[in-house]
Design a protein around this motif. Structure first.
Motif, PDB file in Angstrom:
ATOM      1  N   ASP A 159       0.858  -1.188   0.000  1.00 46.23           N
ATOM      2  CA  ASP A 159       0.000   0.000   0.000  1.00 46.23           C
ATOM      3  C   ASP A 159       0.897   1.241   0.000  1.00 46.23           C
ATOM      4  O   ASP A 159       2.098   1.148   0.207  1.00 46.23           O
ATOM      5  CB  ASP A 159      -0.905  -0.012   1.237  1.00 46.23           C
ATOM      6  CG  ASP A 159      -2.070   0.961   1.110  1.00 46.23           C
ATOM      7  OD1 ASP A 159      -2.395   1.358  -0.033  1.00 46.23           O
ATOM      8  OD2 ASP A 159      -2.664   1.328   2.140  1.00 46.23           O
ATOM      9  N   GLY A 160       0.295   2.405  -0.231  1.00 43.19           N
ATOM     10  CA  GLY A 160       1.067   3.656  -0.191  1.00 43.19           C
ATOM     11  C   GLY A 160       1.744   3.983  -1.512  1.00 43.19           C
ATOM     12  O   GLY A 160       2.646   4.828  -1.555  1.00 43.19           O
ATOM     13  N   VAL A 175      -5.982  -0.914  11.009  1.00 44.00           N
ATOM     14  CA  VAL A 175      -5.020  -0.791   9.910  1.00 44.00           C
ATOM     15  C   VAL A 175      -5.651  -1.288   8.607  1.00 44.00           C
ATOM     16  O   VAL A 175      -5.553  -0.647   7.560  1.00 44.00           O
ATOM     17  CB  VAL A 175      -3.724  -1.590  10.228  1.00 44.00           C
ATOM     18  CG1 VAL A 175      -2.881  -1.781   8.988  1.00 44.00           C
ATOM     19  CG2 VAL A 175      -2.909  -0.864  11.285  1.00 44.00           C
ATOM     20  N   THR A 218      -8.400   1.141   7.443  1.00 44.96           N
ATOM     21  CA  THR A 218      -7.818   2.377   6.888  1.00 44.96           C
ATOM     22  C   THR A 218      -7.343   2.139   5.458  1.00 44.96           C
ATOM     23  O   THR A 218      -7.560   2.968   4.572  1.00 44.96           O
ATOM     24  CB  THR A 218      -6.640   2.852   7.767  1.00 44.96           C
ATOM     25  OG1 THR A 218      -7.113   3.040   9.109  1.00 44.96           O
ATOM     26  CG2 THR A 218      -6.054   4.152   7.252  1.00 44.96           C
ATOM     27  N   ALA A 219      -6.704   0.990   5.234  1.00 47.38           N
ATOM     28  CA  ALA A 219      -6.172   0.683   3.892  1.00 47.38           C
ATOM     29  C   ALA A 219      -7.293   0.532   2.869  1.00 47.38           C
ATOM     30  O   ALA A 219      -7.103   0.826   1.684  1.00 47.38           O
ATOM     31  CB  ALA A 219      -5.339  -0.596   3.937  1.00 47.38           C
ATOM     32  N   VAL A 232      -0.623  -4.477   4.393  1.00 44.35           N
ATOM     33  CA  VAL A 232      -0.399  -3.579   5.537  1.00 44.35           C
ATOM     34  C   VAL A 232      -0.564  -4.305   6.871  1.00 44.35           C
ATOM     35  O   VAL A 232       0.166  -4.032   7.828  1.00 44.35           O
ATOM     36  CB  VAL A 232      -1.302  -2.313   5.486  1.00 44.35           C
ATOM     37  CG1 VAL A 232      -0.933  -1.420   4.331  1.00 44.35           C
ATOM     38  CG2 VAL A 232      -2.774  -2.653   5.456  1.00 44.35           C
ATOM     39  N   THR A 253       2.337  -4.759   9.738  1.00 45.72           N
ATOM     40  CA  THR A 253       2.117  -4.390  11.141  1.00 45.72           C
ATOM     41  C   THR A 253       2.445  -5.559  12.067  1.00 45.72           C
ATOM     42  O   THR A 253       3.056  -5.384  13.124  1.00 45.72           O
ATOM     43  CB  THR A 253       0.655  -3.932  11.369  1.00 45.72           C
ATOM     44  OG1 THR A 253       0.310  -2.970  10.364  1.00 45.72           O
ATOM     45  CG2 THR A 253       0.471  -3.313  12.735  1.00 45.72           C
ATOM     46  N   GLY A 301      -2.918   8.213  10.756  1.00 44.50           N
ATOM     47  CA  GLY A 301      -3.119   8.516   9.332  1.00 44.50           C
ATOM     48  C   GLY A 301      -3.547   9.960   9.122  1.00 44.50           C
ATOM     49  O   GLY A 301      -3.283  10.833   9.946  1.00 44.50           O
ATOM     50  N   GLU A 358      -1.916   3.549  10.172  1.00 47.27           N
ATOM     51  CA  GLU A 358      -1.214   2.901   9.063  1.00 47.27           C
ATOM     52  C   GLU A 358       0.078   2.293   9.592  1.00 47.27           C
ATOM     53  O   GLU A 358       0.622   2.766  10.587  1.00 47.27           O
ATOM     54  CB  GLU A 358      -0.873   3.930   7.982  1.00 47.27           C
ATOM     55  CG  GLU A 358      -2.085   4.585   7.348  1.00 47.27           C
ATOM     56  CD  GLU A 358      -1.660   5.615   6.300  1.00 47.27           C
ATOM     57  OE1 GLU A 358      -1.187   5.210   5.231  1.00 47.27           O
ATOM     58  OE2 GLU A 358      -1.799   6.808   6.575  1.00 47.27           O
ATOM     59  N   VAL A 371       4.827   1.616   5.672  1.00 48.49           N
ATOM     60  CA  VAL A 371       4.260   2.298   4.495  1.00 48.49           C
ATOM     61  C   VAL A 371       4.917   3.662   4.316  1.00 48.49           C
ATOM     62  O   VAL A 371       5.368   4.021   3.223  1.00 48.49           O
ATOM     63  CB  VAL A 371       2.721   2.455   4.629  1.00 48.49           C
ATOM     64  CG1 VAL A 371       2.177   3.395   3.570  1.00 48.49           C
ATOM     65  CG2 VAL A 371       2.029   1.109   4.507  1.00 48.49           C
ATOM     66  N   LYS A 372       4.976   4.435   5.415  1.00 47.13           N
ATOM     67  CA  LYS A 372       5.557   5.793   5.355  1.00 47.13           C
ATOM     68  C   LYS A 372       7.067   5.726   5.138  1.00 47.13           C
ATOM     69  O   LYS A 372       7.634   6.515   4.381  1.00 47.13           O
ATOM     70  CB  LYS A 372       5.244   6.557   6.644  1.00 47.13           C
ATOM     71  CG  LYS A 372       3.762   6.741   6.915  1.00 47.13           C
ATOM     72  CD  LYS A 372       3.100   7.541   5.811  1.00 47.13           C
ATOM     73  CE  LYS A 372       1.603   7.697   6.024  1.00 47.13           C
ATOM     74  NZ  LYS A 372       0.924   8.250   4.847  1.00 47.13           N
TER      75      LYS A 372
END
Length: 544
Positions: free
Chosen positions: A97-98, A157, A160-161, A393, A397, A406, A491, A495-496
């Protein structure tokens, strides 16, 4: 490409027809390509992001807001744009993701770099500053991350995705299935997402999606005389064909008597029969074969009451082995009871007009299947993409046990930290670090724009809120700044981390290019277009 030598005789260095862009021109074109690509996917970011409809040369349609799918489906020609597509692919492979975030950060870094280049700051200085900023950003990210891997966090998580990806109505039940699937295949803190098979079928609502504690094989039994349901299944996995082997060398058999012909046929039949006896003797009542099963063998298997499936994919054979505990046997002669796997039941069911084999109720399976349903093929395809992202994701995690809030909260926090860091360093790199900090604000800014909010007001409010709490982000549904961790918008840290790292590296690589040489043929068209800035409205370089 010529240069005048003695006696005005041209010296040819590059073949005729080669196009070349040098220095500032090369940088300008590459930056333009990056910006256009980022703009293309930018409108898909966030819960209120819009979808893209992509139609290929055959007329096949893909409707999606998944960044990497859009970039893969687009026929991108520009070499610098292709480098940003690689960023999205890496993000997809590493985290799942991301992808859109990574590309728009890379595009914004290039845009900010253009302003610095106009101030006569050398590209190497910008690249060095970006690298320093990326390293500092990772440090700040570790500080603002929260340790968590409980089931409740994992559900948040996953939800959110999936927000804004066509799974809105069934986010909670799907998240439950996804978290259960990831937890089931987890081994020693590691999650191999390949062991979660996604099988998709249209013709039902999303809520009808189910998690099977085992494997679904999109095949049917080879003979109608076979049982369609077997309880307490003993499963044999075979990756060789059940048929009489052909000789590898050309052989000629001379038959002079009809009785010899009959004996020859009977001998072949006996060989097939012996193979089936071997399966029976092992105690197997279900057989999955990676290769073919002879018509006669099918008949004998049906008589023996064995459910058999042929031409099963290698990847499915591996999942069956993981789920049932069976060993894949290469030679039928070696098949024994110890090689068999167990399942509560194996049953053939008709799903949306197709027969499928369900291997269910396996004991602690390390491979499971998510049966994803949707009303039409386009809907179910998009749901599959959302589920795939969510699996990635949740797995990240479970492995890292770290999450961030997020809604643009981490980007604002890192941007704030980088601006403070920029003030502490001397030299022109300070300007590049500040530019990196500003570039990260593109994420909350885009979230606001896609939700129809005023992006400047949103950024001002976010910056003010971050003086009090690091978890303040933009709630696009209410149109206000709120504590995203409390709101359940979380998240994975990975991802970040990956998005910033790969965006910075891609921008750095593109900035270092000061000479683009395109030889005759493949790269010619886009170079000609680049020189004339034609091919797209508004003077954009041609990419598609």
């Amino acid at each position: 490409m010529a240069q005048l030598g003695g006696g005005n005789q041209p010296i040819l260095i590059l073949p005729e027809g080669t196009n070349r862009l040098l220095g500032r021109d090369a940088q300008r074109m590459n930056i333009m390509a990056g910006k256009v690509l980022a703009e293309t996917v930018r409108t898909t970011l966030g819960p209120k992001g819009m979808d893209k409809m992509l139609v290929d040369s055959l007329g096949d349609i893909v409707v999606t807001n998944d960044g990497v799918t859009i970039l893969k489906e687009m026929d991108i020609e520009h070499p610098a744009a292709k480098m940003l597509v690689e960023v999205a692919k890496t993000q997809e492979d590493e985290v799942g993701d991301g992808t859109t975030t990574a590309v728009i950060i890379a595009g914004e870094l290039l845009k900010k770099a253009e302003g610095l280049l106009d101030q006569d700051i050398h590209p190497t200085v910008i690249a060095t500053g970006y690298r320093q900023a990326a390293e500092k950003a990772q440090e700040i990210l570790n500080v603002i991350s929260i340790d968590a891997d409980d089931r409740d966090t994992l559900l948040k998580v996953a939800m959110t995705a999936m927000t804004g990806k066509g799974t809105e109505k069934a986010r909670k039940p799907l998240a439950e299935l996804i978290v259960s699937a990831v937890k089931q295949v987890e081994e020693d803190g590691e999650v191999d997402t390949d062991h979660i098979k996604i099988e998709k079928k249209d013709g039902a609502v999303v809520d009808d999606s189910t998690l099977v504690q085992g494997v679904i094989i999109d095949k049917e039994r080879v003979h109608p005389g076979m049982p369609s349901k077997i309880e307490d299944a003993k499963i044999a996995l075979l990756n060789s064909a059940i048929e009489v082997k052909e000789t590898e060398v050309d052989a000629e058999i001379r038959i002079t008597d009809p009785a010899q012909m009959q004996a020859f046929i009977e001998q072949e039949e006996q060989m097939i029969r012996d193979m089936i006896y071997k399966v029976e003797d092992s105690g197997a009542n279900v057989l999955f074969c990676q290769k073919g099963i002879d018509d006669l063998a099918q008949h004998y298997l049906a008589k023996a009451g064995i459910l058999a499936v042929r031409r099963v994919k290698k990847s499915d054979m591996e999942k069956l082995a993981k789920a049932t505990g069976a060993k894949v046997v290469t030679n039928l002669e070696d098949l024994s009871f110890n090689d068999l796997g167990q399942a509560g039941k194996v049953v053939e069911r008709k799903i949306s007009g197709d027969d499928m084999i369900f291997v269910e109720e396996c004991k602690d399976p390390k491979a499971v299947t998510l049966l994803v349903r949707g009303s039409t093929s386009h809907v179910v395809d998009e749901i599959e993409r959302a589920v795939d992202d969510a699996i990635g994701v949740v797995a990240s995690t479970v492995e890292d046990k770290k999450v961030v809030a997020g809604g643009g909260a981490p980007e604002i926090a890192i941007s704030k930290g980088l601006k403070e860091y920029a003030d502490s360093i001397s030299g022109r790199e300070q300007l590049a670090v500040s530019a990196f900090a500003e570039a990260l604000e593109i994420v909350p800014k885009t979230l606001a724009e896609n939700a129809g909010l005023d992006s400047i007001d949103a950024l001002v409010d976010l910056r003010a809120a971050h003086e009090k709490s690091l978890y303040m982000g933009l709630d696009v549904f209410k149109g206000e700044v709120t504590d995203m961790y409390r709101a359940g918008v979380v998240e994975p840290q990975r991802v970040k981390k990956q998005a910033m790292q790969s965006a910075a590296e891609a921008a750095e690589m593109i900035l270092r290019i000061d000479d683009v040489i395109a030889s005759t043929g493949a790269g010619r068209a886009e170079m000609e277009g680049m020189e004339g800035m034609g091919g797209m409205p508004g003077g954009m370089p041609p990419m598609m």
